[in-house]
Structures are given as C-alpha cells and as structure tokens.
Design an enzyme around this catalytic site. Structure first.
Site, PDB file in Angstrom:
ATOM      1  N   ASP A 174     -45.956  -4.906 -10.161  1.00 48.49           N
ATOM      2  CA  ASP A 174     -44.521  -4.624 -10.113  1.00 48.49           C
ATOM      3  C   ASP A 174     -44.144  -3.864  -8.842  1.00 48.49           C
ATOM      4  OD1 ASP A 174     -44.121  -5.929 -12.465  1.00 48.49           O
ATOM      5  OD2 ASP A 174     -44.263  -4.122 -13.711  1.00 48.49           O
ATOM      6  N   CYS A 175     -45.001  -2.909  -8.447  1.00 47.80           N
ATOM      7  CA  CYS A 175     -44.656  -2.119  -7.260  1.00 47.80           C
ATOM      8  C   CYS A 175     -45.197  -2.730  -5.962  1.00 47.80           C
ATOM      9  CB  CYS A 175     -45.101  -0.670  -7.432  1.00 47.80           C
ATOM     10  SG  CYS A 175     -46.746  -0.477  -8.111  1.00 47.80           S
ATOM     11  N   TYR A 176     -46.160  -3.638  -6.073  1.00 49.44           N
ATOM     12  CA  TYR A 176     -46.710  -4.344  -4.908  1.00 49.44           C
ATOM     13  C   TYR A 176     -46.663  -5.847  -5.188  1.00 49.44           C
ATOM     14  CZ  TYR A 176     -48.370   0.107  -3.102  1.00 49.44           C
ATOM     15  OH  TYR A 176     -48.432   1.365  -2.595  1.00 49.44           O
TER      16      TYR A 176
END
Lengths: 404, 132
Positions: A138-140
C-alpha cells in the site's frame, strides 16, 4: 616514548618525520632501530590485492511513486544486490555474479563481470543500469523500475568490507597432475608455479604484528580516499603461530573497513576476474603506524627476509583442510622470482601488486607530511594473542525435523 | 636468420601441403610452436622459420600470394599498460619466460613470446590481449 597526540601536533606543525615501511627498512638497517625510533614519527604501509569480502551499501533514493526493493530483487548492470534491508537500501558484494553468467559450467569460467566490476564502474562515475522488481505494498505500490544511475545520483554509497588486509597469506602450489584455477591464480601441475598474495614488508598488519596501534576507529587510506577500521575482520585469528619477531606465519589478523565511496578513486578499486574462481574487487588500503617506541619501530622495520609465508598444496591440503604446510618461505625469496621446493626451482607470481602498494604508502606519506591526515588513537583494541580468540571451522550437526 | 610468424590459412588452402613445399623450395627449417584448425574457418599456424634472409623474404611473399595472412608473432600479445597493475600473476605461467618483473614492473619481452596465451587467463584485470 612518544604519544599519538605528540605525533599529531608535529603533523599539524608540518614537523613530523614520515617514511614508508620500505624506507624504514633501509633506515633501520643503516642506523639501527634505536636511532630510527627516535627519528621517525610515522610509518606508512600499503596493499593492493583482490579482497573478496568487500562490497558497497547503497541508498538508491526513492522513486515517485515509491518502490520497495527490500524483500524484492535488485540488480546493477545485471549483477544482483542483496535486498534484505529497508526499501531503498541494497548491499552489492564483490563476488556477486549475473544470473546468466555461466560460472564454471564450462571450466574454467572467465567471470568477466561481477560485483567488483560494478563497484569499479560506479567509482569511475560511469552509468550503471539499476533494475528493481518488487511485490508492491500500500505504501510502496510500484513493482518495477529500470534506470541508469551513477554514483553522484545515489544518497549514500559506503564501501563496507567485512574482511580486508589479511595479515599474512598462503603461498599456493599444485602437487597434482592437472591445472588448478584458484583465488590465488592459475596453478600449473607438478609444482609448476607458486602464487602468493601480500605486499610483504609494505603490508599493513605485518608491520604491527600485535595490532598495538591499530584498532576500532583507526583512520586509513581506503580506495584512494579516507576510510576507517570499523571492527576486526572476519576470520580474525590472533592465536596463530608466530616467528621469533612475533609475526604470524599464517593468516592471522584481518580488518573490517569502511569509507565513503564517493571520495574514492577507480585507480585503487578495481574489478577482478579470477579464472575458474569468480569475480572480486582489488582494494587499495594503507595504514599509518605511529612509532611510539623502539618496539613498534622494530616490528615496522622488519624486512622481507624476516617475514615468512606458508606454502600450501591447493590440490589436496587446502580444499580438504588438512592443515599441512609444505614449507615456509620468506617474502624476499618469493619476490626474487623463484623458490626452492622439494628440490625443484619453482617460479613465483603475486596476486598483490607491490608497485601499487608502494604508490599507496607514498600517497599516505604525502597526505600526512602535508598535514592533511592525522593519526587516531584506537577507540578500543582488538582481541590479542593471549585472548584465546581463534578462527574455527564450521561444526556440522545432524538436522532435527519436526516429528523426526 | 629466424623469424617467428603467425600464419592464417583460408579454408581453401587448409588441405594443401603449403609449408612442406615452402621449406623445400627455399631451403628453410621450421619449428611449429602452435597449430590449430577451426571447423569451417581458417587454419592457424604459429611457427619459427629459419634460413637465408633472402629466402625467408621470398617464402613470405609466396605465402602472401597464395592468400595466407602473415603476421609477426611479436605483435600478437599485447599488455595494456593502462590496465595492468604489475601484480605479476602472469609471470610464472609464461613457458618461455617472456614476462619478467623488473623494478616492481612487469616487463614483456616480445621476442621470447610464442603467443600461447597462458598469461591471458592468469590476468585478474584482463590487461593482456591476444590480437587475432
């Protein structure tokens, strides 16, 4: 008795007497150790040889959108780097090989390009192709990346070598009937040649055999820039057998070295291809030794003729770890071009460049004489000869499987 | 006098006794240092020819007329000085002692070289080239 503080004051005032280890050998031979110890403040050493336990920590910088190399896969010019770190950090080791390198499939492999060569390319400022594939989070969210990068683009590039500067090393010979391809070079059958790898009387740890002046935090010449000793090296063995002068007659001590790759120079970091063995990195390192008393001077002044190396058969005794040593020879004999072994004249060759070792010792001497480089007091010393610290083989044990 | 030559034969000449005719016609002696024939390519021969200078010149001309590429052996092996670190890993592998360490530098004595290539795979920085 002098202190490092006093020597540093002289360096800053431009009054320190700095000589290379080779020059000290001459000075001590002509005027004696006592006078040499009183006169000389610093001795510089040097070595330039393949050192496989070398590599670089790189921070690649983040892309937009972000990609997580950590736990994924990253290659530089096709050579895989270790990604078991945070998102943008990788470690590229000197012996890493592209997946499609044929290795020794057709023996001997030539290993033309590996991690050591990527490091040389980076230091030389050349473009290197970075490829990353990731699983996406989700963040990468990004899953692939392909871009040329060069050293200046990276945030940090730190040369971090877990084992360099072996104090002493084997002389390799081949008693068998076939040619051997080793990390000490090509070995012709029937004691066809003898290969060694040390700068002898210029080699850093042969000149301070008990590491009295070298320890954690020692500032050094590394790859053309300034580096530091940041631990004892792997396979460190102070409990090794020694000559009457206290100098190890086998491996002995090693050092873990660190330094900023961005201030280094490709002249002193060269990719190496060891036929039939693998890729490596030739590392240039030089260590200053403060002459604190007669004892440090006596050790630093030992000539090639008093430094010995063990001759080992790489057809059986080395690979099978028998521990057998065929003979002991001096670096003076090795450097003469041939040694006598089992009644035969055997020609010698070195993997370590004495010409480059001299250049490194001379460069470090210039830096110190110009007041640009001062000496360091070790933050702490490494395990000593009576510490019981040793280098042991791996003990294999039976595996225990669940329910088994 | 003697001359060390590298001869490359085109496929059409590989089956002919070129050297044997040559030494008879020009009264030469020969010593084969290396010979190899690659499939569907050319034949390569490294040899030392000795005899009268005039005869040697005529023999070389005959070879060239036949379509044989003639090179002087000394130009075959080259050390790229800008790459060489003078480590000396190559030195003891040279069967004719054409490599020596002098004043901490590796010196190549081209007259002694037989272009066997033993030094090439010994060089960790691939500074030695065999020109073909």
């Amino acid at each position: 008795m002098k202190t490092i503080e006093e020597i540093n004051r002289k360096i800053r005032e431009g009054k320190a007497v700095v000589v290379t280890a080779e020059e000290l050998v001459e000075i001590a031979a002509s005027s004696g150790v006592k006078k040499a110890a009183a006169r000389v403040d610093v001795v510089t050493t040097g070595t330039f040889a393949p050192m496989c336990s070398s590599g670089v920590v790189l921070n690649l910088g983040h892309t937009r959108p972000r990609i997580k190399a950590g736990g994924g896969r990253a290659t530089l010019n096709g050579v895989p780097a270790y990604t078991g770190l945070a998102a943008a950090d990788v470690y590229l080791g000197a012996t890493a090989l592209p997946d499609d390198d044929p290795r020794n499939l057709v023996s001997p492999g030539s290993f033309r390009y590996g991690g050591g060569h990527v490091i040389e390319d980076l230091v030389a400022g050349r473009d290197v192709l970075l490829e990353v594939s990731a699983y996406g989070t989700d963040c990468y969210p990004r899953t692939s990346l392909k871009t040329p990068v060069k050293l200046a683009d990276l945030n940090e590039a730190v040369l971090f070598n877990p084992r360099n500067c072996y104090q002493n090393y084997n002389v390799a010979v081949n008693a068998s009937k076939r040619t051997l391809y080793t990390y000490l070079g090509v070995l012709e059958p029937g004691f066809g040649n003898a290969m060694y790898c040390s700068a002898g009387q210029l080699s850093p740890l042969l000149k301070d055999p008990y590491l009295k002046t070298i320890g954690f935090g020692t500032r050094i010449f590394l790859g053309g820039g300034v580096g530091y000793v940041c631990w004892w090296g792997t396979q460190f063995n102070p409990s090794v057998a020694r000559t009457d002068d206290g100098v190890p007659v086998a491996g002995g001590a090693t050092l873990c070295l660190i330094g900023d790759l961005k201030q280094m120079n490709a002249r002193y970091l060269r990719g190496a291809s060891l036929t039939g063995y693998g890729a490596s990195l030739i590392v240039g390192a030089g260590i200053p030794i403060p002459i604190l008393d007669e004892e440090t001077c006596r050790a630093a002044a030992l000539p090639d003729s008093r430094l010995k190396a063990p001759v080992v058969d790489y057809s059986v005794d080395y690979p099978q770890m028998t521990g057998k040593v065929l003979a002991e020879v001096t670096y003076a004999e090795l450097r003469s071009g041939s040694i006598a072994l089992c009644g035969k004249k055997v020609r010698t060759g070195s993997l370590s460049s004495y010409r480059m070792a001299r250049e490194i010792a001379a460069t470090l001497k210039e830096w110190i004489a110009a007041g640009k480089f001062t000496l360091t007091e070790p933050v702490f010393s490494f395990p000593g000869a009576d510490s019981g610290y040793t280098f042991k083989p791996l003990k294999e044990r039976r595996t225990h499987t669940a329910g088994g | 006098m003697e001359r060390k030559l590298v001869l490359s034969f085109p496929p059409t000449l590989v089956n002919q006794p070129v050297i044997s005719t040559l030494v008879k016609d020009f009264d030469l002696a020969f010593n084969i240092l290396k010979a190899y024939v690659t499939p569907e390519e050319e034949g390569n021969l490294v040899l030392e020819l000795s005899g009268e200078k005039e005869n040697l010149d005529r023999a070389v001309n005959r070879l060239k007329k036949l379509g044989v590429k003639v090179q002087s052996l000394s130009k075959r092996v080259e050390i790229r000085r800008e790459l060489c670190t003078d480590c000396s890993a190559c030195v003891p592998l040279c069967p004719t002692e054409a490599l020596e360490v002098r004043n901490h530098e590796v010196v190549f004595i081209s007259e002694k070289c037989i272009a066997c290539g033993a030094c090439i795979k010994a060089c960790p920085v691939r500074a030695i080239m065999l020109n073909v």
